[in-house]
Write a protein that holds these residues in place. Sequence first.
Motif, PDB file in Angstrom:
ATOM      1  N   LEU A  67       0.831  -1.203   0.000  1.00  6.41           N
ATOM      2  CA  LEU A  67       0.000   0.000   0.000  1.00  6.41           C
ATOM      3  C   LEU A  67       0.865   1.251   0.000  1.00  6.41           C
ATOM      4  O   LEU A  67       1.562   1.531   0.970  1.00  6.41           O
ATOM      5  CB  LEU A  67      -0.910  -0.002   1.227  1.00  6.41           C
ATOM      6  CG  LEU A  67      -1.874  -1.165   1.334  1.00  6.41           C
ATOM      7  CD1 LEU A  67      -2.668  -1.072   2.611  1.00  6.41           C
ATOM      8  CD2 LEU A  67      -2.804  -1.204   0.136  1.00  6.41           C
ATOM      9  N   THR A  68       0.785   2.006  -1.083  1.00  6.41           N
ATOM     10  CA  THR A  68       1.580   3.224  -1.218  1.00  6.41           C
ATOM     11  C   THR A  68       0.641   4.416  -1.327  1.00  6.41           C
ATOM     12  O   THR A  68      -0.234   4.439  -2.193  1.00  6.41           O
ATOM     13  CB  THR A  68       2.493   3.151  -2.447  1.00  6.41           C
ATOM     14  OG1 THR A  68       3.303   1.992  -2.342  1.00  6.41           O
ATOM     15  CG2 THR A  68       3.372   4.378  -2.529  1.00  6.41           C
ATOM     16  N   PHE A  69       0.846   5.397  -0.440  1.00  6.92           N
ATOM     17  CA  PHE A  69      -0.012   6.574  -0.416  1.00  6.92           C
ATOM     18  C   PHE A  69       0.481   7.645  -1.388  1.00  6.92           C
ATOM     19  O   PHE A  69       1.684   7.821  -1.581  1.00  6.92           O
ATOM     20  CB  PHE A  69      -0.032   7.182   0.991  1.00  6.92           C
ATOM     21  CG  PHE A  69      -0.891   6.448   1.965  1.00  6.92           C
ATOM     22  CD1 PHE A  69      -0.465   5.262   2.531  1.00  6.92           C
ATOM     23  CD2 PHE A  69      -2.136   6.939   2.319  1.00  6.92           C
ATOM     24  CE1 PHE A  69      -1.265   4.574   3.434  1.00  6.92           C
ATOM     25  CE2 PHE A  69      -2.944   6.260   3.230  1.00  6.92           C
ATOM     26  CZ  PHE A  69      -2.506   5.083   3.778  1.00  6.92           C
ATOM     27  N   GLY A  70      -0.456   8.376  -1.954  1.00  7.10           N
ATOM     28  CA  GLY A  70      -0.140   9.585  -2.700  1.00  7.10           C
ATOM     29  C   GLY A  70      -0.128  10.775  -1.759  1.00  7.10           C
ATOM     30  O   GLY A  70      -0.113  10.604  -0.540  1.00  7.10           O
ATOM     31  N   GLY A  71      -0.169  11.966  -2.310  1.00  6.98           N
ATOM     32  CA  GLY A  71      -0.057  13.178  -1.511  1.00  6.98           C
ATOM     33  C   GLY A  71      -1.300  13.539  -0.734  1.00  6.98           C
ATOM     34  O   GLY A  71      -1.236  14.297   0.227  1.00  6.98           O
ATOM     35  N   GLY A  72      -2.459  13.032  -1.127  1.00  6.42           N
ATOM     36  CA  GLY A  72      -3.699  13.339  -0.433  1.00  6.42           C
ATOM     37  C   GLY A  72      -4.304  14.664  -0.852  1.00  6.42           C
ATOM     38  O   GLY A  72      -3.650  15.510  -1.469  1.00  6.42           O
ATOM     39  N   THR A  73      -5.569  14.844  -0.497  1.00  4.66           N
ATOM     40  CA  THR A  73      -6.306  16.086  -0.750  1.00  4.66           C
ATOM     41  C   THR A  73      -6.736  16.680   0.580  1.00  4.66           C
ATOM     42  O   THR A  73      -7.431  16.030   1.360  1.00  4.66           O
ATOM     43  CB  THR A  73      -7.559  15.819  -1.610  1.00  4.66           C
ATOM     44  OG1 THR A  73      -7.169  15.298  -2.868  1.00  4.66           O
ATOM     45  CG2 THR A  73      -8.348  17.117  -1.804  1.00  4.66           C
ATOM     46  N   ARG A  74      -6.321  17.897   0.814  1.00  2.00           N
ATOM     47  CA  ARG A  74      -6.696  18.578   2.057  1.00  2.00           C
ATOM     48  C   ARG A  74      -8.042  19.267   1.839  1.00  2.00           C
ATOM     49  O   ARG A  74      -8.148  20.184   1.033  1.00  2.00           O
ATOM     50  CB  ARG A  74      -5.622  19.598   2.427  1.00  2.00           C
ATOM     51  CG  ARG A  74      -5.755  20.181   3.816  1.00  2.00           C
ATOM     52  CD  ARG A  74      -4.510  21.011   4.137  1.00  2.00           C
ATOM     53  NE  ARG A  74      -3.288  20.215   4.095  1.00  2.00           N
ATOM     54  CZ  ARG A  74      -2.811  19.506   5.105  1.00  2.00           C
ATOM     55  NH1 ARG A  74      -3.454  19.506   6.272  1.00  2.00           N
ATOM     56  NH2 ARG A  74      -1.702  18.821   4.983  1.00  2.00           N
ATOM     57  N   VAL A  75      -9.053  18.802   2.543  1.00  2.00           N
ATOM     58  CA  VAL A  75     -10.402  19.366   2.426  1.00  2.00           C
ATOM     59  C   VAL A  75     -10.674  20.265   3.616  1.00  2.00           C
ATOM     60  O   VAL A  75     -10.541  19.837   4.766  1.00  2.00           O
ATOM     61  CB  VAL A  75     -11.459  18.245   2.345  1.00  2.00           C
ATOM     62  CG1 VAL A  75     -12.860  18.842   2.390  1.00  2.00           C
ATOM     63  CG2 VAL A  75     -11.270  17.427   1.066  1.00  2.00           C
ATOM     64  N   LEU A  76     -11.053  21.486   3.323  1.00  5.92           N
ATOM     65  CA  LEU A  76     -11.413  22.442   4.363  1.00  5.92           C
ATOM     66  C   LEU A  76     -12.896  22.754   4.231  1.00  5.92           C
ATOM     67  O   LEU A  76     -13.346  23.228   3.177  1.00  5.92           O
ATOM     68  CB  LEU A  76     -10.589  23.721   4.232  1.00  5.92           C
ATOM     69  CG  LEU A  76     -10.979  24.872   5.167  1.00  5.92           C
ATOM     70  CD1 LEU A  76     -10.768  24.468   6.620  1.00  5.92           C
ATOM     71  CD2 LEU A  76     -10.200  26.134   4.831  1.00  5.92           C
ATOM     72  N   VAL A  77     -13.650  22.462   5.273  1.00  6.94           N
ATOM     73  CA  VAL A  77     -15.081  22.769   5.285  1.00  6.94           C
ATOM     74  C   VAL A  77     -15.287  24.034   6.102  1.00  6.94           C
ATOM     75  O   VAL A  77     -14.902  24.096   7.271  1.00  6.94           O
ATOM     76  CB  VAL A  77     -15.904  21.609   5.874  1.00  6.94           C
ATOM     77  CG1 VAL A  77     -17.387  21.968   5.874  1.00  6.94           C
ATOM     78  CG2 VAL A  77     -15.663  20.333   5.082  1.00  6.94           C
ATOM     79  N   LYS A  78     -15.905  25.005   5.473  1.00  7.90           N
ATOM     80  CA  LYS A  78     -16.116  26.303   6.112  1.00  7.90           C
ATOM     81  C   LYS A  78     -17.563  26.432   6.590  1.00  7.90           C
ATOM     82  O   LYS A  78     -18.465  25.826   6.011  1.00  7.90           O
ATOM     83  CB  LYS A  78     -15.809  27.423   5.119  1.00  7.90           C
ATOM     84  CG  LYS A  78     -14.395  27.385   4.564  1.00  7.90           C
ATOM     85  CD  LYS A  78     -14.209  28.453   3.499  1.00  7.90           C
ATOM     86  CE  LYS A  78     -12.837  28.378   2.890  1.00  7.90           C
ATOM     87  NZ  LYS A  78     -12.663  29.389   1.794  1.00  7.90           N
ATOM     88  N   PRO A  79     -17.764  27.217   7.642  1.00  9.14           N
ATOM     89  CA  PRO A  79     -19.139  27.386   8.148  1.00  9.14           C
ATOM     90  C   PRO A  79     -19.980  28.233   7.193  1.00  9.14           C
ATOM     91  O   PRO A  79     -19.462  28.970   6.368  1.00  9.14           O
ATOM     92  CB  PRO A  79     -18.940  28.097   9.486  1.00  9.14           C
ATOM     93  CG  PRO A  79     -17.564  28.608   9.477  1.00  9.14           C
ATOM     94  CD  PRO A  79     -16.750  27.838   8.495  1.00  9.14           C
TER      95      PRO A  79
END
Lengths: 109, 110
Positions: free
Chosen positions: A97-109
Motif C-alpha cells: 500500500l503506497t499513499f499519494g499526496g492526499g487532498t486537504r479538504v477544508l469545510v467552512k461554516p
Amino acid sequence: LAKTTQPISMDSYEGQEVNITCSHNNIATNDYITWYQQFPSQGPRFIIQGYKTKVTNEVASLFIPADRKSSTLSLPRVSLSDTAVYYCLVRAAGNKLTFGGGTRVLVKP
Amino acid sequence: DAGITQSPRHKVTETGTPVTLRCHQTENHRYMYWYRQDPGHGLRLIHYSYGVKDTDKGEVSDGYSVSRSKTEDFLLTLESATSSQTSVYFCAISDGAGTFFGPGTRLTVL
C-alpha cells in the motif's frame, strides 16, 4: 505499482457535497481502490473501498467508471468535522500500500 | 477500532543511538506495514510484511530494518538514528480487505 494523482486541496461549505477525484491511469486488473481520511495527529481511517461501478456506505460513495482509470469519492452534506486530508490508494497485488499526496479538504461554516 | 497498538508512543533519542519501535496486533492479520509521516506530507511506506519472516522494502527503507518473528508483532529498528528520521511513525495491519492504522509513535532524534 499504480500511481495516484489527486488535487492538493479543496474548500467547501457545510451542507454541501464534496467530490474528490483520483487518477490512477495504470491500475491493474486485480487492483482495488481505497480511500482514507486522516485528521491531524491521528492515523488514517478507512472510508470506503471499491473495484468498479458504485459503492456506498454510511459515510461516503465511491464512483468508478468502466475504464477504472479514475475514481471519485463523494461526501454528502459535509460538516466542519469532515475537514481532513483524504487519500486515495490503489491496493496492488501483494498488498503493498503506497499513499499519494492526499487532498486537504477544508469545510467552512 | 482494530486491535493494534504501538509502543512507545513518544520517544526522544540522540543521534547515533539504536531505536526499536513495536507494533502489536490482536487481529491475526497477515499484512503489516510501517509508514513515516513528516509535517505537511503524506505517508511514506518504509517496510511491510506479508507473513511471519516475510518482509519487503517500501519507498524509504534506507536506514531502517524490520523483523516479524510472530504474526502479532512487527518491529521497526533504526540501527543508528539520525535527525532526518525525526518523524511520526504509523503501523498498519490488513487482512487484504480493510487496513487499519495504529495511533502512531512520535520520534524525535536530537
